[in-house]
Structures are given as C-alpha cells and as structure tokens.
Write a protein that holds these residues in place. Structure first.
Motif, short mmCIF file in Angstrom:
data_model
loop_
_atom_site.label_atom_id
_atom_site.label_comp_id
_atom_site.label_asym_id
_atom_site.label_seq_id
_atom_site.Cartn_x
_atom_site.Cartn_y
_atom_site.Cartn_z
N PHE A 63 25.32 30.02 -98.25
CA PHE A 63 24.21 29.72 -98.09
C PHE A 63 23.00 29.37 -97.71
CE2 PHE A 63 27.81 28.61 -101.07
CZ PHE A 63 27.37 27.91 -102.77
N GLY A 64 22.61 30.54 -97.46
CA GLY A 64 21.15 30.56 -96.73
C GLY A 64 21.33 31.37 -95.00
N SER A 65 22.64 31.38 -95.16
CA SER A 65 22.91 31.72 -94.28
C SER A 65 22.54 33.04 -93.07
CB SER A 65 24.35 31.33 -93.47
OG SER A 65 24.74 30.33 -93.86
N LEU A 66 22.30 33.71 -92.18
CA LEU A 66 21.89 34.66 -91.49
C LEU A 66 23.03 35.25 -91.28
CD1 LEU A 66 19.83 36.71 -90.42
CD2 LEU A 66 19.30 35.78 -88.97
N MET A 67 23.38 36.24 -91.93
CA MET A 67 24.72 36.95 -91.68
C MET A 67 25.39 38.06 -90.87
SD MET A 67 27.67 35.44 -93.24
CE MET A 67 27.59 33.93 -94.47
N GLY A 68 26.01 37.53 -89.49
CA GLY A 68 26.15 38.76 -88.41
C GLY A 68 27.10 38.45 -87.50
N PRO A 69 27.23 38.81 -86.82
CA PRO A 69 27.03 40.33 -86.14
C PRO A 69 27.05 41.92 -87.21
CG PRO A 69 28.06 40.57 -84.80
CD PRO A 69 28.52 39.14 -85.31
N VAL A 70 28.31 41.48 -88.26
CA VAL A 70 28.21 42.34 -89.24
C VAL A 70 27.77 41.89 -90.59
CG1 VAL A 70 29.48 44.69 -90.64
CG2 VAL A 70 29.28 44.63 -87.80
N VAL A 71 27.57 41.63 -91.58
CA VAL A 71 27.92 41.17 -92.80
C VAL A 71 29.11 42.00 -92.99
CG1 VAL A 71 25.69 41.95 -94.04
CG2 VAL A 71 26.71 39.94 -94.83
N ASN A 72 29.70 41.60 -94.31
CA ASN A 72 29.91 41.66 -95.05
C ASN A 72 31.37 42.41 -95.39
OD1 ASN A 72 30.32 43.41 -97.70
ND2 ASN A 72 28.32 43.31 -98.88
N THR A 97 37.86 42.12 -92.22
CA THR A 97 36.97 41.08 -91.87
C THR A 97 36.19 40.57 -92.59
OG1 THR A 97 37.85 41.75 -89.87
CG2 THR A 97 35.36 40.73 -90.21
N LEU A 98 35.51 39.57 -92.81
CA LEU A 98 34.52 39.76 -94.20
C LEU A 98 33.09 39.00 -92.95
CD1 LEU A 98 32.87 39.33 -96.67
CD2 LEU A 98 34.32 37.31 -96.97
N HIS A 99 32.24 38.77 -93.12
CA HIS A 99 30.98 38.71 -92.34
C HIS A 99 31.21 37.85 -91.08
CE1 HIS A 99 29.62 38.32 -96.59
NE2 HIS A 99 29.89 37.35 -96.66
N SER A 100 32.25 39.01 -90.30
CA SER A 100 32.63 38.68 -89.14
C SER A 100 33.33 37.50 -88.38
CB SER A 100 30.85 38.61 -87.83
OG SER A 100 30.56 39.31 -88.15
N GLY A 101 34.16 37.20 -89.02
CA GLY A 101 35.04 35.68 -89.10
C GLY A 101 34.20 34.50 -88.95
N SER A 102 34.83 33.84 -88.03
CA SER A 102 35.57 32.42 -87.69
C SER A 102 34.50 32.46 -86.56
CB SER A 102 36.06 31.75 -87.57
OG SER A 102 36.77 32.41 -86.27
N THR A 103 33.42 33.72 -85.86
CA THR A 103 32.67 33.78 -84.50
C THR A 103 31.47 34.15 -85.26
OG1 THR A 103 33.92 35.31 -83.61
CG2 THR A 103 34.32 33.18 -82.99
N GLY A 104 31.37 34.67 -86.43
CA GLY A 104 29.77 34.82 -87.28
C GLY A 104 28.38 34.12 -87.15
N PRO A 161 27.31 49.59 -76.34
CA PRO A 161 27.32 50.36 -77.75
C PRO A 161 27.77 49.13 -78.98
CG PRO A 161 27.88 52.02 -76.80
CD PRO A 161 27.71 51.14 -75.82
N THR A 162 27.33 49.10 -79.89
CA THR A 162 28.73 48.12 -80.74
C THR A 162 28.24 48.08 -82.24
OG1 THR A 162 28.70 45.68 -81.12
CG2 THR A 162 26.43 46.26 -80.41
N ILE A 163 27.93 47.64 -82.92
CA ILE A 163 27.45 47.24 -84.41
C ILE A 163 27.10 46.29 -85.06
CG2 ILE A 163 29.18 49.15 -85.20
CD1 ILE A 163 31.49 46.26 -85.87
N PHE A 164 25.60 46.43 -85.77
CA PHE A 164 24.94 45.19 -86.29
C PHE A 164 24.74 45.60 -87.49
CE2 PHE A 164 23.14 44.98 -81.67
CZ PHE A 164 23.49 43.83 -81.15
N ALA A 165 25.03 44.23 -88.53
CA ALA A 165 24.84 45.00 -89.63
C ALA A 165 24.27 43.38 -90.15
CB ALA A 165 25.08 45.45 -90.47
#
Length: 329
Positions: A63-72, A97-104, A161-165
């Motif tokens: 709720f209202g969170s900034l999801m990352g490093p990869v949302v969805n 994986t959803l919303h980068s897991g428990s360390t998102g 190199p990494t992934i961000f979303a």
C-alpha cells in the motif's frame, strides 16, 4: 519528521509531511511509502493507508510502497543478465518472484537525504546479491508537491549490469470510503498484455478495441468481481517524455490525472488482499477491492520477452522515472 514506529528488526521508521497550498502528503521512510494524500477542500484521504507500521509489515506491504528493484513478476524466479543466469526468491505461487521478494525496497528503511516544506529525498543502498540481484546499487526517490500535484522521481545507479523496474504501488479511492465502485477510469492505451498461467505475460499484446479493457474513452468501474484487473496496459514501447497515462474520477467528482515517463501501466483491483484487523485512514477495515492500484512501470516480462521494453541497466545506463499525480475536487 516524526517517529512512525519500529520495525520487527528494530529499525526506526519516520513520517515526513510535505505541503503546498492545495496538497498535504505524508511519506514514510519505511518502504518510501506514500502514506497519505489530502486535497484542500476535500474532507477525506484519497489514498489507502494506515497510521500503524505493523500494517505495512503485514498485509498492507504494497500500500503506497515504492516497489523495486523490480516490481511485478519474474517468471520462474530467474533471469539472464549480461550472459549470466541469476536466481531470485520464489515468493509467488511457489515458483515465481513477485516485487523482488522479501528484500524488496518496500521492506527497507530508506535514508533521508534532504527535506524541505515541499519535498523530500530518500535514498537506499542495495548491496550486490541482495535478493539475488547483481550490482552494488543506490536508489533515490524525490517526492515533491506544487499546487495540486505530487511528483515522484526515481533514479538508480549500479556498478554492474542489473535489472531495474521501480513503481509506486498506491491504492486510490476518491469518494471518501474504501472501494472504487462508480469510478471512471481512462487510459490512452491501444493494447494490453495477455496474462497466461499464474498471471505471467505470454508475450502477446491484445488490442483493447472490442474488449472489456478498452478504457480509451473512459470505463465505468464496478469495483467488484464483475470486472478483473491485474494486467499491464501498453502505453509506449520505451521510456517516454512525461505524458498522461491515466485519469481516475470518482462519483464525488474528485479527479486524479496521472502522468509518467514509464512505458506501461499495471492496473490491479486489490481482489486478493484482505487487510482487515489494522487501523486505517478511513476508520474502517480494508478488505477485497478496497482501492485501485495504478502502477506506472516497465512492462512485466521484460526479462523473458526480447521485444518488450528493456529493464537492463548498467553503469552507463542508470534508471530514471518520473510520475505525477494531479488532483481536482
């Protein structure tokens, strides 16, 4: 800046208020959460939130969170990055994986870099390998208000190199109580992504014309199981200059216009989240269909489908995204 509680791991979280002549917004250092939005002349909150940190460590984590490093979602909790296969946490139906897991990033306490009466800048360092993601990374978000608009700018750098979303995951309800029945949603997208098994994108774009998801001229929302929303609208094929990606109007007449530089918009109807048992800004429980999430982001499935907008980044290609919400009463 005021105390907002202590996490289960013993870290202090704080709340920061920023304000313009028409808008008052509360941001949390925990999860870089957009906790509350109040518009002058409107007597109720426009977004779902809680005064208790425990709610955000529980069922209100999105709720209202900034999801990352990869949302969805990331299919099979794995992705190839710069020729190497990486494995991530399997926290969605036991294999994705959803919303980068428990360390998102929505589970982290961010640092306050600078604040003023109208803006706050938060930053978070992500060590190499956290959650399985490569690169020593630093993410930063700036929330700022001017007149009746709230702007969010997210940037991220990496040394490998990494992934961000990234995406903000606020739930909106514009009529003074939980729910979005009677709201009207407009999205200027000609197609959306087909979601197959486990809601994973199949790689197929479906034209909205003639479907239940054609929102180009406005779509009336039932706010219940008569409609289903957990899908990505295709706004563009790459990052873009700031442009309108959605308009949401309540039966009360309160309206929110949403602009972004992101190429996609995930719409989710809160049909699987029951947050009853926690205090809320609305003084009543948040159950299923309590709010509508409008998540400006890269298309999900970007690591599996080569023709989707790329979410690959490196030291020479940092991440940057801007999203703006503008309100009228």
């Amino acid at each position: 800046m005021t105390p907002f509680g202590t996490t289960a791991e013993g870290r202090a979280a704080h709340a920061i208020e920023i304000q313009s002549e028409f808008l008052r917004v509360r941001i949390l250092t925990y999860g870089a959460i957009l906790n509350d939005v109040r518009l002058s002349g409107v007597s109720y909150p426009l977004t779902l939130g809680s005064p208790n940190l425990a709610a955000y460590e529980g069922p209100m984590a999105s709720f209202g969170s900034l999801m990352g490093p990869v949302v969805n979602r990331i299919r099979n909790a794995q992705a190839e990055i710069a020729g190497r296969e990486y494995q991530f946490e399997k926290n969605f139906v036991g294999k994705h994986t959803l919303h980068s897991g428990s360390t998102g990033t929505h589970h982290q306490v961010w640092d306050v870099v600078v604040q003023s009466p109208t803006s706050v800048t938060l930053a978070l360092d992500l060590p190499d390998g956290l959650g399985g993601f490569p690169g020593k990374r630093r993410a930063q978000v700036v929330y700022s208000v001017a007149a009746a608009s709230l702007t969010m700018e997210v940037t991220a750098q990496t040394d490998a190199p990494t992934i961000f979303a990234f995406a903000n995951h606020s739930y909106w309800a514009l009529d003074g109580q939980p729910g979005f029945a009677g709201h009207r949603l407009t999205i200027p997208a000609d197609s959306y992504l087909e979601a197959g098994q486990d809601l994973m994108p199949t790689g197929v774009e479906i034209p909205v014309a003639g479907t239940a998801y054609d929102a180009r001229e406005g779509l009336d929302l039932s706010g219940d199981s008569q409609q289903f929303f957990d899908l990505n609208y295709c706004i563009a094929r790459s990052d873009q200059p700031m442009q309108q990606v959605a308009e949401l109007k309540g039966a009360s007449g309160v309206k929110m216009q949403m602009e972004s530089t992101a190429p996609g918009l995930q719409v989710y109807d809160c049909s699987t989240i029951d947050a009853t048992g926690f205090a809320t800004h609305h003084d009543c429980p948040y159950g299923f269909y309590s709010g509508l999430a409008l998540e400006a982001q890269a298309w999900p499935g970007g690591t599996q489908h080569a023709d989707f907008p790329s979410i690959l980044h490196d030291a020479d290609r940092p991440f940057r995204q801007m999203t703006r919400w503008s309100f009228t009463g």
